[in-house]
Design a protein around this motif. Structure first.
Motif, PDB file in Angstrom:
ATOM      1  N   CYS A   1       3.386   0.215   9.133  1.00 28.51           N
ATOM      2  CA  CYS A   1       4.355  -0.491   8.287  1.00 28.51           C
ATOM      3  C   CYS A   1       4.036  -0.344   6.808  1.00 28.51           C
ATOM      4  O   CYS A   1       4.768  -0.846   5.947  1.00 28.51           O
TER       5      CYS A   1
ATOM      6  N   SER B   1       9.633  -1.875  14.694  1.00 29.47           N
ATOM      7  CA  SER B   1      10.974  -1.378  15.028  1.00 29.47           C
ATOM      8  C   SER B   1      11.825  -2.439  15.715  1.00 29.47           C
ATOM      9  O   SER B   1      12.965  -2.157  16.108  1.00 29.47           O
TER      10      SER B   1
ATOM     11  N   GLN C   1       2.906   3.406  14.452  1.00 34.85           N
ATOM     12  CA  GLN C   1       3.984   3.223  13.472  1.00 34.85           C
ATOM     13  C   GLN C   1       3.444   2.298  12.392  1.00 34.85           C
ATOM     14  O   GLN C   1       3.366   1.082  12.580  1.00 34.85           O
TER      15      GLN C   1
ATOM     16  N   LEU D   1       6.722   9.922  14.873  1.00 34.36           N
ATOM     17  CA  LEU D   1       5.408   9.355  15.213  1.00 34.36           C
ATOM     18  C   LEU D   1       4.534  10.426  15.865  1.00 34.36           C
ATOM     19  O   LEU D   1       3.331  10.511  15.598  1.00 34.36           O
TER      20      LEU D   1
ATOM     21  N   VAL E   1      10.326   0.663   8.014  1.00 36.99           N
ATOM     22  CA  VAL E   1      10.059   1.881   8.780  1.00 36.99           C
ATOM     23  C   VAL E   1      11.365   2.386   9.379  1.00 36.99           C
ATOM     24  O   VAL E   1      12.339   1.635   9.509  1.00 36.99           O
TER      25      VAL E   1
ATOM     26  N   LYS F   1      13.262   2.955  12.316  1.00 36.10           N
ATOM     27  CA  LYS F   1      13.074   2.260  13.593  1.00 36.10           C
ATOM     28  C   LYS F   1      13.278   3.163  14.813  1.00 36.10           C
ATOM     29  O   LYS F   1      14.204   3.970  14.860  1.00 36.10           O
TER      30      LYS F   1
ATOM     31  N   HIS G   1      13.218   9.346  15.265  1.00 38.20           N
ATOM     32  CA  HIS G   1      12.198   8.505  14.638  1.00 38.20           C
ATOM     33  C   HIS G   1      10.949   8.414  15.513  1.00 38.20           C
ATOM     34  O   HIS G   1       9.822   8.310  14.994  1.00 38.20           O
TER      35      HIS G   1
END
Length: 524
Positions: free
Chosen positions: A452, A502, A450, A385, A476, A478, A381
């Motif tokens: 949302c 997260s 990140q 990003l 999201v 996490k 995850h």
């Protein structure tokens, strides 16, 4: 006390002329069986069942109740009740049971229950099928005699299909076939019998489709017995093919191969098939609302075919080729079949399928899934990003992944974006997991976000989770503590925005601070 009163008192008391064995009663019997069926009871049951089958052949049993008993006893819904307990009981009685089944296969098929439901036949044929299904449901794997029981079941299944070749067939019986004695010889002979049969109806077509599909069909897997043995089957079948007429060869190729892959070189054939479905609906015992909805869908399908028949034909080849391209055994089978049938008028369609499959197989993939990336991230995850920043924000990581194009080229299964897009599509995520990112590009990452969803959400989400919707509660993906191990991969990372989405642990936050990476909350 009678057999039925002893083992199914609820059924014994049921007036089958006015009542049916409904789900409520089945559940009630199920609960009682769970409580009462121990090993001794099962031994007694099998012994009594064999006696009851003899009485049935002599006309001294209650056919409808025996029919329903076997429907219950052989159902996979009840496998959990018997499991290992029933295995020994079946093993002890199999010689007598096998004899009774063979005797019943010599009997003329008769109706046993009146007004069966659409899901039932209510005849002797179906009752014998249930008896043979015991060999699928009751033996316990790795137990004494397992292989012998499966072999007997497989032999009986082949005998059943030779006795009733052109009627609806239980999938359980088909599953028993590989366990039979000389299964390839029996399987090949059965296919030959069907092809050479003078009977022309949809049940004959269906059985050929089922048998061939077990070997080269849509859903075969590498571990499937007949798939693994397809080359040997064709070698045995070649002896029969050399004696088949042109019409019989065309029938095998059309019904067994092309139609099995939803390929209809002549659209009229498919239209006639759909009209047959409509006729069945109108003649069946279905709710008017269901009939109306399905007929509307069928008529629309017919209209689509008639409006663009070439598109319909090409779609069939494309879909089949997409699935076939990873089935090497099937490709070899089709190529050898083409060589064995040089004069067949259907060969041109078979060759087109082969050519289209090989062309698709040899086409380089824009987005191949890599299982061994040179630089591995501990937290996938967190890697997303990075991909968002390099691929969609900076346009440095190319080619830019496009889910629609990926789906069009993916061949291990059919991905339906409209149906599956409400969750993460695993194959798309697997692409990003294996995606190589060079050290040079990783060094260009100075900031990560990140999102949302307040700014529209990440573009990478649109590719792996097309219908991600934070407004409907979607969160999201996490970032976990594992991301701390990935920070050395990003030597110039200075800021991460939105990590609070997260719910990062103190440990993770500390790892960022230790590297003097600023954590900034997203402006929502």
């Amino acid at each position: 006390m009678s057999f039925f009163k002893t083992f199914i008192p609820d059924l014994d008391e049921l007036d089958l002329n006015t009542q049916k064995l409904n789900k409520s009663l089945k559940d009630k019997i199920n609960r009682r069986w769970k409580d009462t069926f121990d090993k001794a009871t099962l031994l007694q049951l099998y012994s009594s069942l064999i006696k009851e089958l003899r009485l049935f052949r002599e006309g001294q049993s209650q056919p409808a109740k025996l029919y329903y008993f076997l429907q219950l006893f052989s159902s996979s819904d009840y496998k959990v009740i018997f499991d290992k307990k029933s295995h020994h009981a079946l093993l002890m009685h199999t010689e007598l049971l096998e004899s009774e089944i063979e005797q019943l296969l010599l009997e003329t098929n008769t109706q046993l229950i009146q007004n069966p439901t659409p899901a039932e036949q209510g005849d002797l044929r179906e009752m014998v099928s249930d008896l043979i299904s015991l060999y699928f449901c009751h033996p316990s794997y790795h137990s004494e005699g397992y292989d012998d029981l499966k072999r007997i079941g497989g032999n009986l299944a082949f005998k059943f299909l030779r006795t009733y070749p052109y009627q609806d067939t239980s999938n359980l019986l088909i599953s028993l076939l590989p366990s039979a004695s000389d299964p390839l010889e029996q399987y090949t002979q059965l296919i030959n019998d069907i092809v050479c049969s003078k009977q022309n109806d949809e049940n004959r077509d269906l059985l050929l489709y089922i048998l061939v599909s077990e070997m080269i069909g849509f859903y075969t897997e590498k571990s499937d017995f007949f798939y693994k043995k397809s080359k040997e089957v064709l070698k045995l079948l070649s002896t029969h093919i050399s004696h088949w007429s042109d019409d019989q060869i065309d029938y095998f190729i059309t019904q067994g191969v092309l139609n099995g892959y939803s390929i209809y070189p002549t659209p009229k054939t498919k239209i006639a098939e759909i009209k047959g479905y409509i006729k069945k609906l109108n003649e069946g015992n279905y709710k008017a609302q269901v009939i109306k909805k399905r007929v509307k869908e069928y008529n629309q399908e017919i209209a689509n075919i008639e409006n663009d028949p070439n598109a319909f034909i090409n779609a069939g080849y494309n879909k089949a080729a997409k699935i076939l391209m990873v089935k090497n055994n099937t490709i070899t089978f089709l190529e050898n079949l083409s060589k064995l049938t040089p004069d067949s008028k259907t060969k041109v369609h078979l060759d087109q399928l082969i050519a289209q499959t090989l062309a698709l197989k040899n086409t380089p993939k824009v987005f191949p899934i890599n299982k061994t990336p040179k630089i591995k991230f501990s937290d996938l995850h967190f890697k997303l990003l990075v991909i968002e920043e390099l691929m969609y924000n900076k346009n440095l990581l190319i080619p830019k992944f496009d889910l629609t194009q990926f789906i069009a080229q993916y061949h291990l299964r059919e991905i339906d974006k409209e149906q599956e897009g409400y969750e993460v599509i695993p194959e798309a995520l697997a692409y990003f997991k294996g995606l190589d990112i060079s050290e040079e590009l990783l060094a260009k990452v100075t900031s990560l976000t990140q999102d949302c969803g307040v700014d529209g959400g990440a573009d990478v989400y649109a590719q792996i989770w097309p219908f991600w919707d934070p407004g409907c509660g979607d969160e999201v993906l996490k970032v976990s503590n594992k991301a701390s191990k990935d920070l050395p991969l990003l030597p110039n990372l200075q800021q991460v925005i939105g990590l609070e989405h997260s719910n990062p642990s103190k440990k993770l936050i500390s790892s960022f601070k230790e590297r003097q990476i600023q954590l900034t909350e997203q402006d929502v």
